[in-house]
Design a protein around this motif. Sequence first.
Motif, PDB file in Angstrom:
ATOM      1  N   HIS A  16       0.682  -1.351   0.094  1.00  0.00           N
ATOM      2  CA  HIS A  16      -0.092   0.115  -0.316  1.00  0.00           C
ATOM      3  C   HIS A  16       0.873   1.300  -0.015  1.00  0.00           C
ATOM      4  CE1 HIS A  16      -3.698  -2.458   0.631  1.00  0.00           C
ATOM      5  NE2 HIS A  16      -3.006  -2.926   1.727  1.00  0.00           N
ATOM      6  N   PHE A  42      -4.096  -1.695   4.732  1.00  0.00           N
ATOM      7  CA  PHE A  42      -4.855  -0.667   3.766  1.00  0.00           C
ATOM      8  C   PHE A  42      -5.351   0.042   4.537  1.00  0.00           C
ATOM      9  CE2 PHE A  42      -9.463  -0.272   2.627  1.00  0.00           C
ATOM     10  CZ  PHE A  42      -9.260   0.466   1.346  1.00  0.00           C
ATOM     11  N   THR A 373     -14.903   5.199  -2.680  1.00  0.00           N
ATOM     12  CA  THR A 373     -14.231   4.847  -1.403  1.00  0.00           C
ATOM     13  C   THR A 373     -15.069   4.092  -0.676  1.00  0.00           C
ATOM     14  OG1 THR A 373     -13.039   5.939   0.621  1.00  0.00           O
ATOM     15  CG2 THR A 373     -14.959   6.928  -0.440  1.00  0.00           C
ATOM     16  N   CYS A 383      -9.203   8.001   2.989  1.00  0.00           N
ATOM     17  CA  CYS A 383      -8.550   8.290   1.992  1.00  0.00           C
ATOM     18  C   CYS A 383      -8.943   9.397   1.016  1.00  0.00           C
ATOM     19  CB  CYS A 383      -8.020   6.926   1.149  1.00  0.00           C
ATOM     20  SG  CYS A 383      -6.704   7.335  -0.231  1.00  0.00           S
ATOM     21  N   VAL A 401      -8.250   4.822  -3.176  1.00  0.00           N
ATOM     22  CA  VAL A 401      -8.699   3.360  -2.791  1.00  0.00           C
ATOM     23  C   VAL A 401      -9.595   2.615  -3.410  1.00  0.00           C
ATOM     24  CG1 VAL A 401      -7.955   3.710  -0.352  1.00  0.00           C
ATOM     25  CG2 VAL A 401     -10.428   4.281  -1.066  1.00  0.00           C
ATOM     26  N   THR A 405      -6.890  -1.326  -2.731  1.00  0.00           N
ATOM     27  CA  THR A 405      -5.794  -1.158  -2.108  1.00  0.00           C
ATOM     28  C   THR A 405      -5.678   0.423  -2.221  1.00  0.00           C
ATOM     29  OG1 THR A 405      -4.508  -1.288  -4.233  1.00  0.00           O
ATOM     30  CG2 THR A 405      -4.796  -3.254  -2.731  1.00  0.00           C
ATOM     31  N   ARG A 406      -4.849   0.987  -1.175  1.00  0.00           N
ATOM     32  CA  ARG A 406      -4.313   2.250  -1.228  1.00  0.00           C
ATOM     33  C   ARG A 406      -3.007   2.764  -2.043  1.00  0.00           C
ATOM     34  NH1 ARG A 406      -5.518   6.187   3.553  1.00  0.00           N
ATOM     35  NH2 ARG A 406      -6.513   4.169   4.540  1.00  0.00           N
TER      36      ARG A 406
END
Length: 428
Positions: A16, A42, A373, A383, A401, A405-406
């Motif tokens: 991430h 995450f 998100t 995020c 995200v 995943t970030r």
Amino acid sequence: MTSPTLIRRVGDASAHHFFGYYNKSNFDREDKRLLAQRVDRFTGDITGKEKATLGYFDLEANDQFHAIGQTTTWNWQMGSQLQWVGNSNRIIYNARTDSSDRDTPYPDFCSKLHDLDNGETRTLPLPVYVLSPDGHYALSVNYSRFMVTHKTIGYPASHQEPQLEKAPADDGIYRMDIKSGDYQLILSLAQLRAFDPRPSMDKAIHWITHLEANPSGSRFLFIHRWTERVEDETCFLHRLFTVNGDGSDLRLLECSDHPLPQLAADFDANAVGTFDYEKSEYQISHPMWKSDEEIIVWGPHDGAIHYHLYHDATGKVDIIGPDILTENGHMTYSRDGRWILSDTYPDANTNERILFLFDTHSQTRHDIGSFFTPPDLGKHNRCDLHPRWSHDNKRVCIDSVHEGTRQLYLADVSHILNDQSMARAANS
């Protein structure tokens, strides 16, 4: 209007990655390297023990990630305040100190200055919030105070959270010289509490956020906030200030002090939605310099909330995109002052956030993309897109995200800027 745009993920998503806030570019001066934090999760609450790896993606070498160090001093919203130092090949970020008996204002925290040319790392005595554009000085505030007032951007203490006075004379904004490490308190919370005081300040805890130096580094802006109910952000009260780089010539540009029915004993703070605070009609947020004399901010003025442009010297206020820019976002100007890059908070029904450009010449909004998100990501772990320009204004970098995943993403916006410039030339 929607403008088809090439958007790609940076890296292979083997871990991430995120950068953090919108107020500084993570591109190096040649737009070849992209700063990022790499983490092994995450989401999740940050306790001060979790490690983030600091480094950069080489955009000219298949996005290869180069690690330069680690830190346990970070949060999901602003990371470790990782940033380039002026036009140099150096990087600065916040870190945790080995000992809590240091004779410094914030003994748990410091900053690390890493030189990419020789690989050397030097420790500076204070954590940083933001640097002047030339990299000569940093502004520092109390991240432990954020743990009480605005946990989203705080750092947990190494051992025990310090006891905080509500508006002390020995806490506020510190200025630190990057070359020598020397620092001094240039504006205290006590001074702000005494400047044009309001009755709502009497029982409130005070803090400072959103610091930003103007392009020449001669002045900086910040938001002074106070509240009696720290658990409910809709009870935050705000003032927008500018001040000289040495703490002199303090100017109040806006105050959104207002009655707070939420302070009633039977008010249910748990009923407040994750993004209600960001959509409050009294919110002052996300101020950024357009030039040495102009500041754009989302906030109220004369009874209406808009994107407002403040003229620092005169106090004159203009509305930007009154019928188009109708909600809070993270906005910055292009170098020529024509384009505003910004985003929206998640839509309450779709959980989509919009990334867009606004052409101040044609008064046209160009939507670049929509990004989902998860609604359960939470307030402290969320995020935001936090869009950031490349230095040539041809690309935009965001955190997102939407793929589960970030990660960091790049959007090529050069065609939008070029098409509009050509259309304007053709009509002139």
